[in-house]
Design a protein around this motif. Sequence first.
Motif, PDB file in Angstrom:
ATOM      1  N   VAL A 180      29.143  71.842 -15.246  1.00  0.00           N
ATOM      2  CA  VAL A 180      29.199  71.174 -16.540  1.00  0.00           C
ATOM      3  C   VAL A 180      30.459  71.633 -17.270  1.00  0.00           C
ATOM      4  N   VAL A 181      31.227  70.665 -17.749  1.00  0.00           N
ATOM      5  CA  VAL A 181      32.428  70.985 -18.526  1.00  0.00           C
ATOM      6  C   VAL A 181      32.001  71.302 -19.958  1.00  0.00           C
ATOM      7  N   ILE A 182      32.251  72.552 -20.395  1.00  0.00           N
ATOM      8  CA  ILE A 182      31.851  72.937 -21.763  1.00  0.00           C
ATOM      9  C   ILE A 182      33.048  73.027 -22.704  1.00  0.00           C
ATOM     10  N   GLY A 183      34.278  72.980 -22.149  1.00  0.00           N
ATOM     11  CA  GLY A 183      35.446  73.074 -23.015  1.00  0.00           C
ATOM     12  C   GLY A 183      36.728  72.788 -22.262  1.00  0.00           C
ATOM     13  N   THR A 184      37.779  72.543 -23.027  1.00  0.00           N
ATOM     14  CA  THR A 184      39.121  72.397 -22.456  1.00  0.00           C
ATOM     15  C   THR A 184      40.077  73.291 -23.245  1.00  0.00           C
ATOM     16  N   TYR A 185      41.169  73.646 -22.623  1.00  0.00           N
ATOM     17  CA  TYR A 185      42.134  74.536 -23.274  1.00  0.00           C
ATOM     18  C   TYR A 185      43.555  74.102 -22.930  1.00  0.00           C
ATOM     19  N   SER A 186      44.469  74.482 -23.774  1.00  0.00           N
ATOM     20  CA  SER A 186      45.895  74.316 -23.487  1.00  0.00           C
ATOM     21  C   SER A 186      46.467  75.709 -23.255  1.00  0.00           C
ATOM     22  N   GLU A 187      47.496  75.772 -22.457  1.00  0.00           N
ATOM     23  CA  GLU A 187      48.084  77.069 -22.116  1.00  0.00           C
ATOM     24  C   GLU A 187      49.599  76.945 -22.078  1.00  0.00           C
ATOM     25  N   GLU A 188      50.266  77.857 -22.757  1.00  0.00           N
ATOM     26  CA  GLU A 188      51.726  77.878 -22.736  1.00  0.00           C
ATOM     27  C   GLU A 188      52.178  78.384 -21.373  1.00  0.00           C
ATOM     28  N   LYS A 189      52.882  77.529 -20.643  1.00  0.00           N
ATOM     29  CA  LYS A 189      53.286  77.856 -19.281  1.00  0.00           C
ATOM     30  C   LYS A 189      54.525  78.745 -19.272  1.00  0.00           C
ATOM     31  N   PHE A 190      54.724  79.397 -18.138  1.00  0.00           N
ATOM     32  CA  PHE A 190      55.941  80.174 -17.931  1.00  0.00           C
ATOM     33  C   PHE A 190      57.105  79.191 -17.833  1.00  0.00           C
ATOM     34  N   LYS A 191      58.086  79.339 -18.711  1.00  0.00           N
ATOM     35  CA  LYS A 191      59.160  78.361 -18.865  1.00  0.00           C
ATOM     36  C   LYS A 191      59.947  78.143 -17.587  1.00  0.00           C
ATOM     37  N   PHE A 192      60.090  79.185 -16.761  1.00  0.00           N
ATOM     38  CA  PHE A 192      60.962  79.099 -15.595  1.00  0.00           C
ATOM     39  C   PHE A 192      60.184  78.945 -14.295  1.00  0.00           C
ATOM     40  N   ASP A 193      58.948  78.478 -14.412  1.00  0.00           N
ATOM     41  CA  ASP A 193      58.158  78.218 -13.212  1.00  0.00           C
ATOM     42  C   ASP A 193      58.706  76.971 -12.519  1.00  0.00           C
ATOM     43  N   MET A 194      59.331  77.193 -11.341  1.00  0.00           N
ATOM     44  CA  MET A 194      59.983  76.094 -10.631  1.00  0.00           C
ATOM     45  C   MET A 194      59.089  75.485  -9.556  1.00  0.00           C
ATOM     46  N   GLY A 195      57.836  75.968  -9.472  1.00  0.00           N
ATOM     47  CA  GLY A 195      56.947  75.460  -8.436  1.00  0.00           C
ATOM     48  C   GLY A 195      56.295  74.145  -8.837  1.00  0.00           C
ATOM     49  N   GLN A 196      55.411  73.674  -7.963  1.00  0.00           N
ATOM     50  CA  GLN A 196      54.696  72.425  -8.215  1.00  0.00           C
ATOM     51  C   GLN A 196      53.748  72.607  -9.396  1.00  0.00           C
ATOM     52  N   GLU A 197      53.643  71.589 -10.240  1.00  0.00           N
ATOM     53  CA  GLU A 197      52.762  71.677 -11.406  1.00  0.00           C
ATOM     54  C   GLU A 197      51.320  71.809 -10.940  1.00  0.00           C
ATOM     55  N   THR A 198      50.635  72.818 -11.482  1.00  0.00           N
ATOM     56  CA  THR A 198      49.235  73.052 -11.134  1.00  0.00           C
ATOM     57  C   THR A 198      48.415  73.140 -12.417  1.00  0.00           C
ATOM     58  N   PHE A 199      47.094  72.970 -12.263  1.00  0.00           N
ATOM     59  CA  PHE A 199      46.200  72.960 -13.418  1.00  0.00           C
ATOM     60  C   PHE A 199      45.102  73.991 -13.189  1.00  0.00           C
ATOM     61  N   GLY A 200      44.617  74.544 -14.295  1.00  0.00           N
ATOM     62  CA  GLY A 200      43.669  75.639 -14.206  1.00  0.00           C
ATOM     63  C   GLY A 200      42.253  75.252 -14.592  1.00  0.00           C
ATOM     64  N   ALA A 201      41.311  76.020 -14.059  1.00  0.00           N
ATOM     65  CA  ALA A 201      39.896  75.905 -14.410  1.00  0.00           C
ATOM     66  C   ALA A 201      39.312  77.309 -14.378  1.00  0.00           C
ATOM     67  N   VAL A 202      38.412  77.625 -15.335  1.00  0.00           N
ATOM     68  CA  VAL A 202      37.850  78.968 -15.446  1.00  0.00           C
ATOM     69  C   VAL A 202      36.330  78.876 -15.413  1.00  0.00           C
ATOM     70  N   VAL A 203      35.710  79.733 -14.559  1.00  0.00           N
ATOM     71  CA  VAL A 203      34.243  79.761 -14.452  1.00  0.00           C
ATOM     72  C   VAL A 203      33.760  81.199 -14.612  1.00  0.00           C
ATOM     73  N   PRO A 204      32.494  81.391 -15.001  1.00  0.00           N
ATOM     74  CA  PRO A 204      31.925  82.750 -15.073  1.00  0.00           C
ATOM     75  C   PRO A 204      31.906  83.404 -13.699  1.00  0.00           C
ATOM     76  N   ILE A 205      32.282  84.674 -13.637  1.00  0.00           N
ATOM     77  CA  ILE A 205      32.443  85.319 -12.342  1.00  0.00           C
ATOM     78  C   ILE A 205      31.114  85.565 -11.643  1.00  0.00           C
ATOM     79  N   GLN A 206      30.029  85.758 -12.400  1.00  0.00           N
ATOM     80  CA  GLN A 206      28.745  85.995 -11.740  1.00  0.00           C
ATOM     81  C   GLN A 206      28.217  84.711 -11.086  1.00  0.00           C
ATOM     82  N   TYR A 207      28.513  83.578 -11.685  1.00  0.00           N
ATOM     83  CA  TYR A 207      28.173  82.307 -11.033  1.00  0.00           C
ATOM     84  C   TYR A 207      29.015  82.141  -9.765  1.00  0.00           C
TER      85      TYR A 207
END
Length: 396
Positions: A180-207
């Motif tokens: 279940v999606v409970i929230g979304t976030y924005s994140e300031e990326k590292f300016k000089f990241d020259m790799g492929q654009e990737t997206f993040g997701a965060v889950v509880p570690i015990q799950y």
Amino acid sequence: MNFMESFYTALEGIWANKMRSALTMLGIIIGITSVIAVTALGEGGQKAINDEMEKFGQNTFNVFINWETKEKIESDDLTIDDAAVLGRISPAIEYIVPYSGTTIELKGPKKEERANLTATTADYFNIQKRMKVTKGRLFSDTDDKEQRAVVVLEDKLGEKLFGQMNPIGQRVRWGNNSLVVIGTYSEEKFKFDMGQETFGAVVPIQYYNSLLEEPSIHSFMGTAVDKASVNSAMQQAKQYLTRKHQKNDHYMVRSMQESVDQFNQLTGTLTLIFSIIAGISLVVGGVGVMNIMLVSVTERTREIGIRKALGARRSDILIQFLIESIIVCLIGGLVGVLCGLGIAALISHFANLPPLLSWNSVFIAFGFSSAIGIFFGLYPANKAAKLDPIEALRYE
């Protein structure tokens, strides 16, 4: 002949042979341009990346397994309980969280997208100050303890998975698992990241661990209460884990500042190497100055003879040609500095780097130009000063 007369005479000599003087200056210009551009870009790039790294937190540090350890690596070398205990007993640690990460495929109603999955505890959001909630909420300690199948998505990932739909309360699939999606976030990326654009997701570690046959923690991420306490926090974490698990030289700790220092050392060394290589062209330019000044002495042999016959001293002739050599190098140095800063600004504009005007490099460039003018102009000037006036007047 006084100094000003020698100066004006030198300018007249340079102006009388404009093309030759310009070609003579070219080697100096290229050398100074290279040195200034490399130095400005090196220092500018170093400052820019240091500023970016500081956004990750100067007080942050990581704890992980030393993969060169002679001890057996086991799944319980780092545990959730270890992080919780360290957070309670260490006065130098502000937050410390277990961290595991992997790359997964998340499927939403619109499409399937690759994502960088982070499994951690709720305090992770207190460490990652670059993350800002845009919709919904972040997961809590209760979500983690109860192993709830919830996820917080990076807002761009939510847009790709759900399009114009509001993702909050919707479900995404990860293999056979539904979250279940409970929230979304924005994140300031590292300016000089020259790799492929990737997206993040965060889950509880015990799950996350409940899905694994053999749960394990990749590392701990922590912050010290202040910058002065970083070393104490790292040492306390390492000592606790060594004592708890009875394994020597099994754990490693590294702070963000250590990474910054290593980067600065690397870029400083590379800048120095490139500057030395660029400086070689200055020496080549100096040889060109000496060669042209020798030609000039030969061409003006009769002029030198006339000056000596009219009472010019050896020192007057020496200073005249020496000043001419220095002026050629200084003009070349000035043009080189301007060209170097221009090229650095142009490259930095396209590479998204802030160019820095390093006054030290400018002073060194001008000093080196003067030194080249003196060193490589001294021999031709001395040769001119030694000419016998009678022989010089006979020269055709």
